[in-house]
Design a protein around this motif. Structure first.
Motif, PDB file in Angstrom:
ATOM      1  N   LEU A  43      74.246  74.835  41.981  1.00 23.70           N
ATOM      2  CA  LEU A  43      73.600  75.816  42.850  1.00 23.70           C
ATOM      3  C   LEU A  43      73.055  75.141  44.095  1.00 23.70           C
ATOM      4  N   TYR A  79      68.737  72.492  49.258  1.00 22.35           N
ATOM      5  CA  TYR A  79      68.533  71.943  47.917  1.00 22.35           C
ATOM      6  C   TYR A  79      69.813  72.085  47.098  1.00 22.35           C
ATOM      7  N   GLN A 107      72.915  73.648  36.772  1.00 22.35           N
ATOM      8  CA  GLN A 107      72.521  74.501  35.661  1.00 22.35           C
ATOM      9  C   GLN A 107      73.571  74.451  34.571  1.00 22.35           C
ATOM     10  N   TYR A 156      70.888  72.114  42.962  1.00 20.20           N
ATOM     11  CA  TYR A 156      70.454  72.169  41.568  1.00 20.20           C
ATOM     12  C   TYR A 156      71.699  72.215  40.681  1.00 20.20           C
ATOM     13  N   GLY A 203      72.617  77.883  29.046  1.00 16.50           N
ATOM     14  CA  GLY A 203      71.399  78.091  28.268  1.00 16.50           C
ATOM     15  C   GLY A 203      70.155  77.408  28.825  1.00 16.50           C
ATOM     16  N   GLN A 204      70.321  76.795  29.988  1.00 17.86           N
ATOM     17  CA  GLN A 204      69.190  76.096  30.595  1.00 17.86           C
ATOM     18  C   GLN A 204      68.875  76.673  31.969  1.00 17.86           C
ATOM     19  N   GLY A 205      67.672  76.375  32.447  1.00 20.28           N
ATOM     20  CA  GLY A 205      67.347  76.740  33.801  1.00 20.28           C
ATOM     21  C   GLY A 205      67.915  75.724  34.780  1.00 20.28           C
ATOM     22  N   PRO A 206      67.933  76.050  36.061  1.00 18.97           N
ATOM     23  CA  PRO A 206      68.410  75.083  37.055  1.00 18.97           C
ATOM     24  C   PRO A 206      67.572  73.808  37.035  1.00 18.97           C
ATOM     25  N   PHE A 234      68.971  81.268  47.059  1.00 24.98           N
ATOM     26  CA  PHE A 234      70.053  80.622  46.323  1.00 24.98           C
ATOM     27  C   PHE A 234      71.419  81.188  46.685  1.00 24.98           C
ATOM     28  N   GLY A 235      72.410  80.313  46.612  1.00 28.69           N
ATOM     29  CA  GLY A 235      73.784  80.737  46.744  1.00 28.69           C
ATOM     30  C   GLY A 235      74.331  81.194  45.406  1.00 28.69           C
ATOM     31  N   PRO A 236      75.596  81.620  45.385  1.00 27.68           N
ATOM     32  CA  PRO A 236      76.197  82.136  44.156  1.00 27.68           C
ATOM     33  C   PRO A 236      76.583  81.053  43.160  1.00 27.68           C
ATOM     34  N   PHE A 257      62.255  74.457  36.741  1.00 25.86           N
ATOM     35  CA  PHE A 257      62.470  75.738  36.075  1.00 25.86           C
ATOM     36  C   PHE A 257      62.301  75.624  34.568  1.00 25.86           C
ATOM     37  N   GLY A 258      61.896  76.746  33.971  1.00 27.74           N
ATOM     38  CA  GLY A 258      61.980  76.883  32.526  1.00 27.74           C
ATOM     39  C   GLY A 258      63.401  77.225  32.136  1.00 27.74           C
ATOM     40  N   GLN A 259      63.643  77.338  30.836  1.00 28.07           N
ATOM     41  CA  GLN A 259      65.010  77.571  30.375  1.00 28.07           C
ATOM     42  C   GLN A 259      65.431  79.028  30.512  1.00 28.07           C
ATOM     43  N   GLN A 311      62.874  79.904  48.148  1.00 23.55           N
ATOM     44  CA  GLN A 311      64.176  79.262  48.203  1.00 23.55           C
ATOM     45  C   GLN A 311      65.224  80.334  47.940  1.00 23.55           C
ATOM     46  N   TYR A 371      63.392  83.520  35.120  1.00 27.85           N
ATOM     47  CA  TYR A 371      63.036  82.105  35.090  1.00 27.85           C
ATOM     48  C   TYR A 371      61.666  81.902  35.717  1.00 27.85           C
ATOM     49  N   VAL A 410      73.109  82.355  51.659  1.00 31.10           N
ATOM     50  CA  VAL A 410      73.673  81.042  51.344  1.00 31.10           C
ATOM     51  C   VAL A 410      75.065  81.237  50.741  1.00 31.10           C
ATOM     52  N   TYR A 430      67.358  67.117  47.774  1.00 25.14           N
ATOM     53  CA  TYR A 430      66.944  68.032  48.825  1.00 25.14           C
ATOM     54  C   TYR A 430      66.989  67.350  50.189  1.00 25.14           C
ATOM     55  N   TYR A 444      61.535  83.771  39.163  1.00 24.63           N
ATOM     56  CA  TYR A 444      62.828  84.100  39.745  1.00 24.63           C
ATOM     57  C   TYR A 444      63.575  84.977  38.742  1.00 24.63           C
ATOM     58  N   ARG A 451      73.033  86.652  42.395  1.00 24.73           N
ATOM     59  CA  ARG A 451      72.477  85.310  42.489  1.00 24.73           C
ATOM     60  C   ARG A 451      70.998  85.309  42.131  1.00 24.73           C
ATOM     61  N   PHE A 488      66.766  70.318  39.336  1.00 25.19           N
ATOM     62  CA  PHE A 488      66.821  69.788  40.692  1.00 25.19           C
ATOM     63  C   PHE A 488      67.670  68.528  40.750  1.00 25.19           C
TER      64      PHE A 488
END
Lengths: 115, 109
Positions: A91, A33, A37, A35, A40-43, A106-108, B99-101, A104, B86, A4, A48, B36, B43, A45
């Motif tokens: 993302l 998809y 980010q 996302y 300090g957090q996860g991605p 992911f791209g950079p 996702f979690g943090q 899934q 994650y 991606v 899609y 993940y 990535r 959504f």
């Protein structure tokens, strides 16, 4: 196919400007998809697509955000009238059609900074 | 509501020591669970998924529905395991990942 890809990788813009990001998925993947980010957090959504159809949108996707995938290949994500709170990593991911537990890829990411 | 909680933002262990990264989830049904990983300057990529019941790079994770947990474990940590991890949930019939943090794992030599 190297996976991606996303363009640009970095974007700095002034508050109030519009920005557009592009995502090219893995060529045989029908699902795409987006996302977001923040530090300090996860991605989280955003939305899609399956082929060209946008099948789900998060409540995070305000009216200032619009995503398209016109030919079922690449996708664009546009943010209008950017705000400082839009600063984040955006993302893109893609996956093949099939069962829900397909990986899934992911791209950079595109890092957006709104000043 | 769907939620994933990773209680540790940072985890540091010595090389050769066991590693456990905690993940708890909230979902009223049978979810799909994933781990993940993001190595430095790379990535985000899938490490493992519970449905496969596989061991990847020595890591395993067991879904405990009673405790709503999906902890990631490795008996002997290696320096190359240093990364951001994650935990993610996919609801039944859904496509999106929740996702979690994340937990930053550092393996000290």
């Amino acid at each position: 196919d190297t996976g991606v890809s996303q363009d640009p990788r970095h974007k700095i813009t002034k508050r109030g400007q519009n920005v557009t990001f592009r995502c090219d998925p893995i060529s045989e993947h029908n699902r795409l998809y987006w996302y977001r980010q923040t530090l300090g957090q996860g991605p989280e959504f955003l939305t899609y697509f399956q082929n060209e159809a946008q099948l789900e949108k998060s409540r995070l996707l305000s009216d200032r955000f619009s995503a398209e995938r016109p030919k079922g290949s690449f996708s664009t994500l546009e943010i209008q009238r950017t705000e400082q709170g839009d600063s984040a990593m955006y993302l893109c991911a893609s996956s093949p059609t099939g069962g829900p537990s397909y990986e899934q890829y992911f791209g950079p990411g595109t890092r957006l900074t709104v000043t | 509501a769907q939620r994933v909680t990773q209680p540790e933002k940072l985890l540091s262990v010595f090389k050769g020591a066991p590693v456990e990264l905690k993940c708890n989830y909230s979902y009223s049904g049978s979810p799909e669970l994933f781990w993940y990983v993001q190595y430095s300057r790379q990535r985000l990529q899938l490490l493992l998924r519970h449905i496969s019941r596989e061991s990847i790079k020595g890591f395993t994770a067991d879904l405990n529905k009673g405790e709503t947990s999906f902890h990631l474990k490795k008996p002997f940590a290696q320096e190359e395991d240093s990364a951001m991890y994650y935990c993610a949930l996919q609801g039944w019939g859904a496509q999106k990942l929740v996702f979690g943090q994340g937990t930053r794992l550092t393996i000290n030599p």
